[in-house]
Design a protein around this motif. Sequence first.
Motif, mmCIF file in Angstrom:
data_model
loop_
_atom_site.group_PDB
_atom_site.id
_atom_site.type_symbol
_atom_site.label_atom_id
_atom_site.label_comp_id
_atom_site.label_asym_id
_atom_site.label_seq_id
_atom_site.Cartn_x
_atom_site.Cartn_y
_atom_site.Cartn_z
ATOM 1 N N UNK A 149 -51.117 -9.700 19.600
ATOM 2 C CA UNK A 149 -50.987 -10.358 18.310
ATOM 3 C C UNK A 149 -49.702 -9.849 17.677
ATOM 4 N N UNK A 150 -48.746 -10.727 17.453
ATOM 5 C CA UNK A 150 -47.445 -10.340 16.911
ATOM 6 C C UNK A 150 -47.211 -11.001 15.559
ATOM 7 N N UNK A 151 -46.554 -10.261 14.668
ATOM 8 C CA UNK A 151 -46.161 -10.810 13.385
ATOM 9 C C UNK A 151 -44.848 -10.165 12.950
ATOM 10 N N UNK A 152 -44.199 -10.777 11.976
ATOM 11 C CA UNK A 152 -42.928 -10.288 11.457
ATOM 12 C C UNK A 152 -43.205 -9.491 10.180
ATOM 13 N N UNK A 153 -42.739 -8.242 10.175
ATOM 14 C CA UNK A 153 -42.931 -7.364 9.023
ATOM 15 C C UNK A 153 -41.588 -7.182 8.327
ATOM 16 N N UNK A 154 -41.561 -7.337 7.002
ATOM 17 C CA UNK A 154 -40.333 -7.147 6.233
ATOM 18 C C UNK A 154 -40.350 -5.750 5.623
ATOM 19 N N UNK A 155 -39.289 -4.994 5.878
ATOM 20 C CA UNK A 155 -39.165 -3.641 5.351
ATOM 21 C C UNK A 155 -38.016 -3.634 4.351
ATOM 22 N N UNK A 156 -38.317 -3.224 3.133
ATOM 23 C CA UNK A 156 -37.319 -3.223 2.069
ATOM 24 C C UNK A 156 -36.838 -1.793 1.837
ATOM 25 N N UNK A 157 -35.544 -1.610 1.846
ATOM 26 C CA UNK A 157 -34.968 -0.296 1.576
ATOM 27 C C UNK A 157 -33.672 -0.475 0.792
ATOM 28 N N UNK A 158 -33.110 0.625 0.381
ATOM 29 C CA UNK A 158 -31.891 0.609 -0.422
ATOM 30 C C UNK A 158 -30.830 1.453 0.266
ATOM 31 N N UNK A 159 -29.580 1.017 0.165
ATOM 32 C CA UNK A 159 -28.499 1.806 0.732
ATOM 33 C C UNK A 159 -28.008 2.829 -0.306
ATOM 34 N N UNK A 163 -25.550 2.798 -2.271
ATOM 35 C CA UNK A 163 -25.061 2.229 -3.521
ATOM 36 C C UNK A 163 -26.134 1.484 -4.311
ATOM 37 N N UNK A 164 -27.358 1.464 -3.826
ATOM 38 C CA UNK A 164 -28.456 0.804 -4.524
ATOM 39 C C UNK A 164 -28.660 -0.643 -4.156
ATOM 40 N N UNK A 165 -27.950 -1.120 -3.157
ATOM 41 C CA UNK A 165 -28.134 -2.501 -2.712
ATOM 42 C C UNK A 165 -29.414 -2.615 -1.890
ATOM 43 N N UNK A 166 -30.117 -3.735 -2.080
ATOM 44 C CA UNK A 166 -31.364 -3.969 -1.352
ATOM 45 C C UNK A 166 -31.037 -4.403 0.077
ATOM 46 N N UNK A 167 -31.701 -3.772 1.045
ATOM 47 C CA UNK A 167 -31.567 -4.141 2.451
ATOM 48 C C UNK A 167 -32.959 -4.506 2.950
ATOM 49 N N UNK A 168 -33.093 -5.737 3.448
ATOM 50 C CA UNK A 168 -34.385 -6.201 3.986
ATOM 51 C C UNK A 168 -34.235 -6.364 5.494
ATOM 52 N N UNK A 169 -35.060 -5.625 6.245
ATOM 53 C CA UNK A 169 -35.046 -5.723 7.706
ATOM 54 C C UNK A 169 -36.314 -6.450 8.138
ATOM 55 N N UNK A 170 -36.169 -7.309 9.120
ATOM 56 C CA UNK A 170 -37.318 -8.004 9.700
ATOM 57 C C UNK A 170 -37.627 -7.365 11.038
ATOM 58 N N UNK A 171 -38.845 -6.859 11.186
ATOM 59 C CA UNK A 171 -39.251 -6.150 12.399
ATOM 60 C C UNK A 171 -40.437 -6.887 13.013
ATOM 61 N N UNK A 172 -40.374 -7.101 14.315
ATOM 62 C CA UNK A 172 -41.491 -7.748 15.023
ATOM 63 C C UNK A 172 -42.472 -6.657 15.462
ATOM 64 N N UNK A 173 -43.730 -6.803 15.034
ATOM 65 C CA UNK A 173 -44.771 -5.834 15.348
ATOM 66 C C UNK A 173 -45.826 -6.532 16.199
ATOM 67 N N UNK A 174 -46.149 -5.937 17.342
ATOM 68 C CA UNK A 174 -47.181 -6.481 18.230
ATOM 69 C C UNK A 174 -48.306 -5.471 18.405
#
Length: 59
Positions: free
Chosen positions: A35-45, A47-58
């Motif tokens: 069972x796989x889904x896409x997980x969004x991980x929100x972090x900041x660099x 300088x305070x900019x938002x970075x959203x990574x999409x990770x596939x989790x199975x």
Amino acid sequence: MRKIIVSATVALVAAVSFAAPSQAGYGYGYGYEPYCFIKKVKSYDYYGNVIIKKIKVCK
């Protein structure tokens, strides 16, 4: 004409017999499919900019 039909049938049977074992290895076996889904991980660099990574989790 009969030789052509017989040779075409033999060729078809040979092609199907080689294709069948290649389909046997498909999947994980015993009916298990991950069972796989896409997980969004929100972090900041730095300088305070938002970075959203999409990770596939199975599982």
